[in-house]
Design an enzyme around this catalytic site. Structure first.
Site, short mmCIF file in Angstrom:
data_model
loop_
_atom_site.label_atom_id
_atom_site.label_comp_id
_atom_site.label_asym_id
_atom_site.label_seq_id
_atom_site.Cartn_x
_atom_site.Cartn_y
_atom_site.Cartn_z
N ASP A 1 5.22 4.15 7.69
CA ASP A 1 5.46 3.79 6.29
C ASP A 1 6.93 3.41 6.05
OD1 ASP A 1 4.79 3.31 3.67
OD2 ASP A 1 4.73 5.43 3.07
N GLU B 1 8.39 0.85 7.07
CA GLU B 1 8.17 -0.45 7.71
C GLU B 1 9.14 -1.53 7.24
OE1 GLU B 1 6.71 0.45 5.01
OE2 GLU B 1 6.90 -1.35 3.79
N LYS C 1 -0.38 6.09 3.01
CA LYS C 1 0.01 6.58 1.70
C LYS C 1 -1.21 7.19 1.01
CE LYS C 1 3.59 3.13 0.58
NZ LYS C 1 4.77 4.02 0.52
N ASP D 1 1.68 -2.69 1.19
CA ASP D 1 2.13 -1.57 2.01
C ASP D 1 1.17 -0.39 1.86
OD1 ASP D 1 3.48 0.29 3.50
OD2 ASP D 1 5.17 0.52 2.09
N ARG E 1 12.33 -1.56 6.72
CA ARG E 1 13.56 -1.66 7.51
C ARG E 1 13.30 -2.35 8.84
NH1 ARG E 1 14.34 4.70 7.18
NH2 ARG E 1 13.15 4.25 5.29
N ASP F 1 5.42 -4.75 -2.93
CA ASP F 1 6.37 -4.48 -1.85
C ASP F 1 6.95 -5.76 -1.24
OD1 ASP F 1 7.75 -2.41 -0.68
OD2 ASP F 1 6.33 -2.15 0.97
N LYS G 1 12.69 -8.48 1.72
CA LYS G 1 11.55 -7.76 2.31
C LYS G 1 10.28 -8.30 1.67
CE LYS G 1 9.22 -3.21 2.22
NZ LYS G 1 9.32 -1.75 1.96
#
Ligand code: BES
Ligand code: MN
Ligand code: ZN
Length: 484
Positions: A335, A337, A265, A258, A339, A276, A253
Site C-alpha cells: 500500500d 505504492e 485497504k 489504490d 513512492r 489517488d 502520482k
C-alpha cells in the site's frame, strides 16, 4: 462557458444575476455604492442591522430588487479590505457562483469594486468557473448548472482569458479526479493527455508497458503487475523558453485506483481511492494552463499511471524491485505504492534534463494526520526552491506547510536485504519517511515534494467548490512556472 468583460453598469445589467462584493468595513464603493443608491439604500440598511457583515465568503441573496435590472443580486463578502488577497477573490467569486449554480442561469455578471476587479479579474473569473461546476457527473438531476455566460466588470480581455484558462484547467483536474476508476485508468488517462496535447500544442510522449520494461522502470512496473490494466508513463512538454534552458519538471502520482494491493485497504479506506491519481491530474491541469497561457518557460509534466490491485500476479511483501536508477527496494507494504511509482518517474524527469522538480502526490494518510485535510505538506532537499513553491501557494491562496527532512528519518528506510525499503519503522512521521524515500531518487537536483493527500479530495463541499476533486494546487503550479 462564454466569459467576457462587461462595460454595462451594475444597475443596467439585465442578466439573471449580478454579484456585488462588499468589505467588512461597511464602506460602499464602486458597484456596491451604485447598487445601494439604485435600491434606495438596501445594502447600507442591511449593514446597519448587522444582516450584512461583509465577512469573507458571506453570501446574501436579494431577489427581484427594485431599481436594478437583474433578477437578483448576490452580495458576497470579501472580508478585510486591507488584507485582500488573490485567494479571497477566487473563493468569494466561487462561493457566489456555486450558490447561483443551484439553478440554471443564462448569464451572471460579477461586479467587484473597480480597482479590485481589475487587479483580481483573472482570479475572480477562475473562481466563478470552478464554483459553478459540480461533481455530479452521473446524476440525472444535477445539483450544479454551469452558467452559459459570465461577465466580469473591470480588468482586461487578457485577464478574463487568463481567468477562463485557469478555471477550465482546475475543472479539468477536478473532472479527471471525479471520474470513477472504471473510466479513468492508465490507458484512458494517457488518451486524455493525448487529446489535451493536440488541443494545446503540447508535445507528448507515452510509454507503454513494453517501453517501461525497456526503460527498466522496475518500481513502477512492480506496483502495476497485479492489475488487468497496463501501465503508462506520459511526458508532456511545453517549450516556452530558450531551447537550451533546462526545464522545470512537474511530476505526478497517477495511481488510478489504490486498493492497497495485498496489503489490502479496508473498505472504508478504499472508497475514495479513485482520487489517488490527483497528483497526475494536477500536473495535467497545470500543463493545460501553462500551454494555453504560453508561459515563457520550459516545463515538462511527467505522470506515472498504474492501478494498485490484488490478483495472482500482484507484487508481494518481501519482493525486491530494482528502480530505474538502479537502487533496490524491499517491498514491505504494497500500500506504500505511490513512492514506488514516483521513484521511477523522478528518475525520468532528471534524465529529461530538469534542473528543478516539483512532485505532487496523494502519498500518505500520515500527512492528513499531521496537517489536517486542507493543507499540503511540503518536503524538500533545497530550501530556496521550497520557499519559491511556498510563496507561490501563498500568493494564490492555497494552503501548504513545510515539514522537516531530518537526516535521522532516513535511517528508517534502510533495509536488511536491499538498498532501501518502502516503509519506515511504524506509522509515526509517515509523511516524512515517504519523502525521505523519494529523496533517494532525485540526487542533487532541486526538488520539492507536495503531499496533497488532504486537499486534493474532500468528502464535504467548501463554500466555493463542490466536494470531490478540488483541483487544488493547479493555480500554485502555474504561478510557480510563471515566476521561475
Ligand atoms: N494513496 C494512499 C494515501 C492516501 C490516504 C491518500 C488517504 C488519500 C487519502 C497511499 O498510497 C497509502 O496507502 N499510503 C499508506 C502508506 C503506509 C502503508 C506506509 C498510508 O498512508 O497508510
Ligand atoms: Mn496506497
Ligand atoms: Zn496510494
Amino acid at each position: 462557458m462564454d466569459c467576457q468583460i462587461t462595460h454595462v453598469s451594475a444597475c443596467q445589467c439585465d442578466g439573471d444575476a449580478i454579484v456585488v462584493a462588499i468589505f467588512a468595513d461597511g464602506v460602499l464603493e464602486g458597484a456596491a455604492a451604485e447598487v445601494n443608491e439604485a435600491t434606495g439604500g438596501v445594502l447600507s440598511q442591511l449593514y446597519e442591522t448587522q444582516e450584512l457583515k461583509g465577512s469573507h465568503g458571506e453570501l446574501t441573496t436579494i431577489l427581484a430588487p427594485a431599481g436594478v435590472q437583474a433578477r437578483q443580486i448576490v452580495v458576497v463578502g470579501l472580508g478585510d479590505r486591507e488584507t485582500l488577497q488573490r485567494g479571497c477573490v477566487f473563493k468569494a467569486a466561487g462561493a457566489a457562483a456555486r450558490r447561483l449554480a443551484e439553478k440554471p442561469r443564462r448569464s451572471v455578471a460579477f461586479y467587484f469594486e473597480a480597482e479590485i476587479a481589475a487587479d483580481f479579474c483573472a482570479d475572480g473569473v477562475a473562481g466563478a468557473i470552478v464554483g459553478c461546476v459540480g461533481q455530479d457527473l452521473y446524476r440525472a438531476d444535477k445539483t450544479r448548472h454551469p452558467f452559459e455566460s459570465i461577465f466580469w466588470c473591470g480588468g482586461t480581455e487578457d485577464d478574463v482569458r487568463a481567468g477562463q484558462i485557469m478555471g477550465d484547467s482546475v475543472n479539468l483536474t477536478r473532472r479527471l479526479v471525479n471520474e470513477p476508476a472504471s473510466e479513468i485508468y492508465p490507458i484512458s488517462f494517457a488518451t486524455a493527455c493525448e487529446t489535451l496535447a493536440s488541443e494545446t500544442g503540447l508535445e507528448i510522449e507515452v510509454w507503454d508497458q513494453k517501453r517501461l520494461e525497456q526503460e527498466r522502470c522496475g518500481a513502477l512496473l512492480g506496483v502495476s503487475q497485479g492489475s488487468a490494466q497496463p501501465p503508462r508513463l506520459v511526458i508532456l512538454k511545453h517549450q516556452g523558453g530558450k531551447k537550451e534552458d533546462a526545464p522545470l519538471a512537474l511530476v505526478g502520482k497517477g495511481v488510478t485506483f489504490d486498493s492497497g494491493g495485498l496489503s489490502l485497504k479496508p473498505s472504508d479506506g478504499m472508497k475514495a481511492m479513485k482520487c489517488d491519481m490527483a497528483g497526475a491530474a494536477t500536473v495535467v491541469g497545470a500543463m493545460h494552463a501553462i500551454a494555453l497561457e504560453k508561459v515563457p518557460v520550459n516545463v515538462i509534466g511527467l505522470v506515472g499511471l498504474v492501478e494498485n490491485m490484488v490478483s495472482g500476479a500482484s507484487y508481494k511483501l518481501g519482493d525486491v524491485l530494482t528502480a530505474r536508477n538502479g537502487k533496490t527496494i524491499e517491498v514491505l507494504n504494497t500500500d506504500a505504492e505511490g513512492r514506488l511509482v514516483l521513484a521511477d518517474v523522478l528518475d525520468v524527469a532528471i534524465e529529461q534534463g530538469a534542473d528543478r522538480i516539483v512532485d505532487l502526490a496523494t502519498l500518505t494518510g500520515a500527512c492528513l494526520v499531521a496537517l489536517g485535510t486542507d493543507v499540503a505538506g511540503l518536503m524538500t532537499n533545497n530550501q530556496g526552491w521550497c520557499e519559491q513553491i511556498a510563496d507561490a501557494a501563498q500568493n494564490v491562496g492555497e494552503a501548504a506547510w513545510q515539514l522537516p527532512m531530518f537526516r535521522e528519518y532516513g535511517e528508517q528506510i534502510k533495509s536488511q536485504v536491499a538498498d532501501i525499503k518502502n516503509i519506515g519503522e511504524g506509522r509515526w512521521g509517515g509523511a516524512i519517511t515517504a519523502a525521505k524515500f523519494l529523496e533517494e531518487f532525485v540526487g542533487e537536483t532541486a526538488w520539492v515534494h507536495m503531499d496533497i493527500a488532504g486537499p486534493a479530495f474532500s468528502e464535504k463541499p467548501k463554500a466555493w467548490v463542490d466536494a470531490g476533486g478540488s483541483g487544488a494546487f493547479v493555480r500554485t503550479l502555474v504561478e510557480v512556472a510563471k515566476k521561475s
